[in-house]
Design a protein around this motif. Structure first.
Motif, PDB file in Angstrom:
ATOM      1  N   MET A  23      48.263  33.043  33.628  1.00 11.14           N
ATOM      2  CA  MET A  23      47.137  33.488  34.404  1.00 11.14           C
ATOM      3  C   MET A  23      45.869  33.167  33.612  1.00 11.14           C
ATOM      4  O   MET A  23      45.788  33.410  32.424  1.00 11.14           O
ATOM      5  CB  MET A  23      47.244  34.992  34.649  1.00 11.14           C
ATOM      6  CG  MET A  23      46.056  35.518  35.375  1.00 11.14           C
ATOM      7  SD  MET A  23      46.021  37.272  35.844  1.00 11.14           S
ATOM      8  CE  MET A  23      47.367  38.050  35.111  1.00 11.14           C
ATOM      9  N   SER A  24      44.887  32.602  34.283  1.00 13.88           N
ATOM     10  CA  SER A  24      43.622  32.319  33.631  1.00 13.88           C
ATOM     11  C   SER A  24      42.498  32.794  34.529  1.00 13.88           C
ATOM     12  O   SER A  24      42.681  33.016  35.720  1.00 13.88           O
ATOM     13  CB  SER A  24      43.488  30.823  33.356  1.00 13.88           C
ATOM     14  OG  SER A  24      43.441  30.124  34.578  1.00 13.88           O
ATOM     15  N   GLY A  25      41.350  32.934  33.954  1.00 16.84           N
ATOM     16  CA  GLY A  25      40.195  33.374  34.721  1.00 16.84           C
ATOM     17  C   GLY A  25      39.102  33.847  33.793  1.00 16.84           C
ATOM     18  O   GLY A  25      39.109  33.566  32.603  1.00 16.84           O
ATOM     19  N   VAL A  26      38.195  34.609  34.353  1.00 17.53           N
ATOM     20  CA  VAL A  26      37.051  35.115  33.607  1.00 17.53           C
ATOM     21  C   VAL A  26      36.946  36.612  33.866  1.00 17.53           C
ATOM     22  O   VAL A  26      37.059  37.062  35.010  1.00 17.53           O
ATOM     23  CB  VAL A  26      35.751  34.417  34.070  1.00 17.53           C
ATOM     24  CG1 VAL A  26      34.542  35.029  33.399  1.00 17.53           C
ATOM     25  CG2 VAL A  26      35.816  32.936  33.786  1.00 17.53           C
ATOM     26  N   TRP A  27      36.733  37.373  32.808  1.00 17.52           N
ATOM     27  CA  TRP A  27      36.510  38.804  32.965  1.00 17.52           C
ATOM     28  C   TRP A  27      35.062  39.011  33.372  1.00 17.52           C
ATOM     29  O   TRP A  27      34.147  38.524  32.724  1.00 17.52           O
ATOM     30  CB  TRP A  27      36.807  39.533  31.662  1.00 17.52           C
ATOM     31  CG  TRP A  27      38.268  39.591  31.375  1.00 17.52           C
ATOM     32  CD1 TRP A  27      38.966  38.777  30.533  1.00 17.52           C
ATOM     33  CD2 TRP A  27      39.222  40.472  31.954  1.00 17.52           C
ATOM     34  NE1 TRP A  27      40.290  39.094  30.549  1.00 17.52           N
ATOM     35  CE2 TRP A  27      40.477  40.140  31.411  1.00 17.52           C
ATOM     36  CE3 TRP A  27      39.141  41.506  32.878  1.00 17.52           C
ATOM     37  CZ2 TRP A  27      41.632  40.824  31.775  1.00 17.52           C
ATOM     38  CZ3 TRP A  27      40.295  42.186  33.224  1.00 17.52           C
ATOM     39  CH2 TRP A  27      41.524  41.841  32.672  1.00 17.52           C
ATOM     40  N   VAL A  28      34.843  39.752  34.458  1.00 18.47           N
ATOM     41  CA  VAL A  28      33.502  39.997  34.991  1.00 18.47           C
ATOM     42  C   VAL A  28      33.225  41.489  34.929  1.00 18.47           C
ATOM     43  O   VAL A  28      34.025  42.307  35.388  1.00 18.47           O
ATOM     44  CB  VAL A  28      33.387  39.501  36.457  1.00 18.47           C
ATOM     45  CG1 VAL A  28      32.022  39.816  37.019  1.00 18.47           C
ATOM     46  CG2 VAL A  28      33.668  38.017  36.525  1.00 18.47           C
ATOM     47  N   PHE A  29      32.081  41.844  34.346  1.00 16.51           N
ATOM     48  CA  PHE A  29      31.644  43.230  34.249  1.00 16.51           C
ATOM     49  C   PHE A  29      30.568  43.450  35.289  1.00 16.51           C
ATOM     50  O   PHE A  29      29.555  42.765  35.310  1.00 16.51           O
ATOM     51  CB  PHE A  29      31.085  43.500  32.845  1.00 16.51           C
ATOM     52  CG  PHE A  29      30.718  44.927  32.604  1.00 16.51           C
ATOM     53  CD1 PHE A  29      31.693  45.851  32.287  1.00 16.51           C
ATOM     54  CD2 PHE A  29      29.405  45.347  32.700  1.00 16.51           C
ATOM     55  CE1 PHE A  29      31.358  47.170  32.053  1.00 16.51           C
ATOM     56  CE2 PHE A  29      29.064  46.666  32.478  1.00 16.51           C
ATOM     57  CZ  PHE A  29      30.048  47.587  32.152  1.00 16.51           C
ATOM     58  N   ASN A  30      30.790  44.397  36.218  1.00 20.71           N
ATOM     59  CA  ASN A  30      29.833  44.636  37.289  1.00 20.71           C
ATOM     60  C   ASN A  30      29.815  46.124  37.618  1.00 20.71           C
ATOM     61  O   ASN A  30      30.832  46.702  37.961  1.00 20.71           O
ATOM     62  CB  ASN A  30      30.209  43.810  38.526  1.00 20.71           C
ATOM     63  CG  ASN A  30      29.142  43.827  39.582  1.00 20.71           C
ATOM     64  OD1 ASN A  30      28.036  44.299  39.344  1.00 20.71           O
ATOM     65  ND2 ASN A  30      29.456  43.303  40.744  1.00 20.71           N
ATOM     66  N   ASN A  31      28.655  46.753  37.509  1.00 17.59           N
ATOM     67  CA  ASN A  31      28.472  48.171  37.834  1.00 17.59           C
ATOM     68  C   ASN A  31      29.478  49.072  37.118  1.00 17.59           C
ATOM     69  O   ASN A  31      30.072  49.963  37.722  1.00 17.59           O
ATOM     70  CB  ASN A  31      28.564  48.389  39.347  1.00 17.59           C
ATOM     71  CG  ASN A  31      27.432  47.728  40.080  1.00 17.59           C
ATOM     72  OD1 ASN A  31      26.334  47.599  39.554  1.00 17.59           O
ATOM     73  ND2 ASN A  31      27.689  47.287  41.289  1.00 17.59           N
ATOM     74  N   GLY A  32      29.701  48.833  35.848  1.00 14.24           N
ATOM     75  CA  GLY A  32      30.591  49.658  35.055  1.00 14.24           C
ATOM     76  C   GLY A  32      32.067  49.363  35.211  1.00 14.24           C
ATOM     77  O   GLY A  32      32.902  50.049  34.641  1.00 14.24           O
ATOM     78  N   VAL A  33      32.411  48.342  35.987  1.00 17.28           N
ATOM     79  CA  VAL A  33      33.814  47.986  36.212  1.00 17.28           C
ATOM     80  C   VAL A  33      34.045  46.571  35.708  1.00 17.28           C
ATOM     81  O   VAL A  33      33.276  45.666  35.991  1.00 17.28           O
ATOM     82  CB  VAL A  33      34.165  48.068  37.716  1.00 17.28           C
ATOM     83  CG1 VAL A  33      35.595  47.627  37.956  1.00 17.28           C
ATOM     84  CG2 VAL A  33      33.934  49.475  38.240  1.00 17.28           C
ATOM     85  N   ILE A  34      35.125  46.384  34.953  1.00 18.94           N
ATOM     86  CA  ILE A  34      35.468  45.047  34.486  1.00 18.94           C
ATOM     87  C   ILE A  34      36.720  44.603  35.228  1.00 18.94           C
ATOM     88  O   ILE A  34      37.645  45.386  35.429  1.00 18.94           O
ATOM     89  CB  ILE A  34      35.669  45.014  32.956  1.00 18.94           C
ATOM     90  CG1 ILE A  34      35.733  43.597  32.463  1.00 18.94           C
ATOM     91  CG2 ILE A  34      36.852  45.803  32.526  1.00 18.94           C
ATOM     92  CD1 ILE A  34      35.493  43.436  30.989  1.00 18.94           C
ATOM     93  N   ARG A  35      36.715  43.356  35.703  1.00 23.64           N
ATOM     94  CA  ARG A  35      37.867  42.840  36.436  1.00 23.64           C
ATOM     95  C   ARG A  35      38.039  41.364  36.110  1.00 23.64           C
ATOM     96  O   ARG A  35      37.103  40.686  35.715  1.00 23.64           O
ATOM     97  CB  ARG A  35      37.722  43.051  37.930  1.00 23.64           C
ATOM     98  CG  ARG A  35      36.588  42.284  38.544  1.00 23.64           C
ATOM     99  CD  ARG A  35      36.430  42.646  40.028  1.00 23.64           C
ATOM    100  NE  ARG A  35      35.267  42.014  40.574  1.00 23.64           N
ATOM    101  CZ  ARG A  35      35.252  40.814  41.160  1.00 23.64           C
ATOM    102  NH1 ARG A  35      36.364  40.127  41.282  1.00 23.64           N
ATOM    103  NH2 ARG A  35      34.147  40.297  41.622  1.00 23.64           N
ATOM    104  N   LEU A  36      39.268  40.879  36.294  1.00 23.27           N
ATOM    105  CA  LEU A  36      39.578  39.481  36.058  1.00 23.27           C
ATOM    106  C   LEU A  36      39.384  38.704  37.350  1.00 23.27           C
ATOM    107  O   LEU A  36      39.975  39.028  38.377  1.00 23.27           O
ATOM    108  CB  LEU A  36      41.024  39.319  35.577  1.00 23.27           C
ATOM    109  CG  LEU A  36      41.495  37.896  35.302  1.00 23.27           C
ATOM    110  CD1 LEU A  36      40.716  37.283  34.145  1.00 23.27           C
ATOM    111  CD2 LEU A  36      42.978  37.868  35.011  1.00 23.27           C
ATOM    112  N   VAL A  37      38.531  37.687  37.298  1.00 24.71           N
ATOM    113  CA  VAL A  37      38.330  36.798  38.438  1.00 24.71           C
ATOM    114  C   VAL A  37      39.152  35.557  38.145  1.00 24.71           C
ATOM    115  O   VAL A  37      38.854  34.808  37.223  1.00 24.71           O
ATOM    116  CB  VAL A  37      36.830  36.440  38.612  1.00 24.71           C
ATOM    117  CG1 VAL A  37      36.649  35.469  39.754  1.00 24.71           C
ATOM    118  CG2 VAL A  37      36.018  37.697  38.835  1.00 24.71           C
ATOM    119  N   GLU A  38      40.226  35.359  38.924  1.00 22.34           N
ATOM    120  CA  GLU A  38      41.151  34.267  38.632  1.00 22.34           C
ATOM    121  C   GLU A  38      40.586  32.905  38.977  1.00 22.34           C
ATOM    122  O   GLU A  38      40.906  31.923  38.344  1.00 22.34           O
ATOM    123  CB  GLU A  38      42.470  34.488  39.360  1.00 22.34           C
ATOM    124  CG  GLU A  38      43.239  35.647  38.775  1.00 22.34           C
ATOM    125  CD  GLU A  38      44.608  35.806  39.368  1.00 22.34           C
ATOM    126  OE1 GLU A  38      45.187  34.797  39.798  1.00 22.34           O
ATOM    127  OE2 GLU A  38      45.099  36.931  39.393  1.00 22.34           O
TER     128      GLU A  38
END
Length: 107
Positions: free
Chosen positions: A1-16
């Motif tokens: 799995m690859s992607g970029v970790w995105v931090f937005n409004n206090g939440v971090i998520r992986l955008v694949e």
């Protein structure tokens, strides 16, 4: 799995699949914006000037990449030598490592 970790409004998520380069992608085109000046990053010269003002230094370890390191951190920004290959995943990497200074926007 690859992607970029995105931090937005206090939440971090992986955008694949964070998107393709700002030119030639099928989705919305993205640009990197320097928030204090509201300047769109249109070249590595512009980006480098802004990164230098934040304490980033050029790192010359890999001849195939344009790299920046900040002494006070473990962060390393690695970019393709060709600005035309500068993709949104690189933009998000810069945003995460320079909170409140850069932003990725849809064109």
């Amino acid at each position: 799995m690859s992607g970029v970790w995105v931090f937005n409004n206090g939440v971090i998520r992986l955008v694949e699949n964070p998107g393709n380069s700002c030119q030639g992608s099928s989705g919305p085109k993205k640009v990197l914006v320097h928030l204090p000046s509201d300047e769109v990053i249109t070249s590595y010269a512009v980006l480098e000037r802004n990164l230098f003002s934040l304490g980033w230094e050029r790192y010359y370890d890999d001849p195939d990449l344009l790299q920046f390191h900040k002494r006070s951190t473990v962060h390393l920004i690695s970019l393709p030598k060709d600005f035309n290959k500068f993709k949104s995943m690189h933009m998000y990497d810069i945003v995460v490592k320079n909170r409140n200074v850069f932003e990725v926007r849809d064109v």
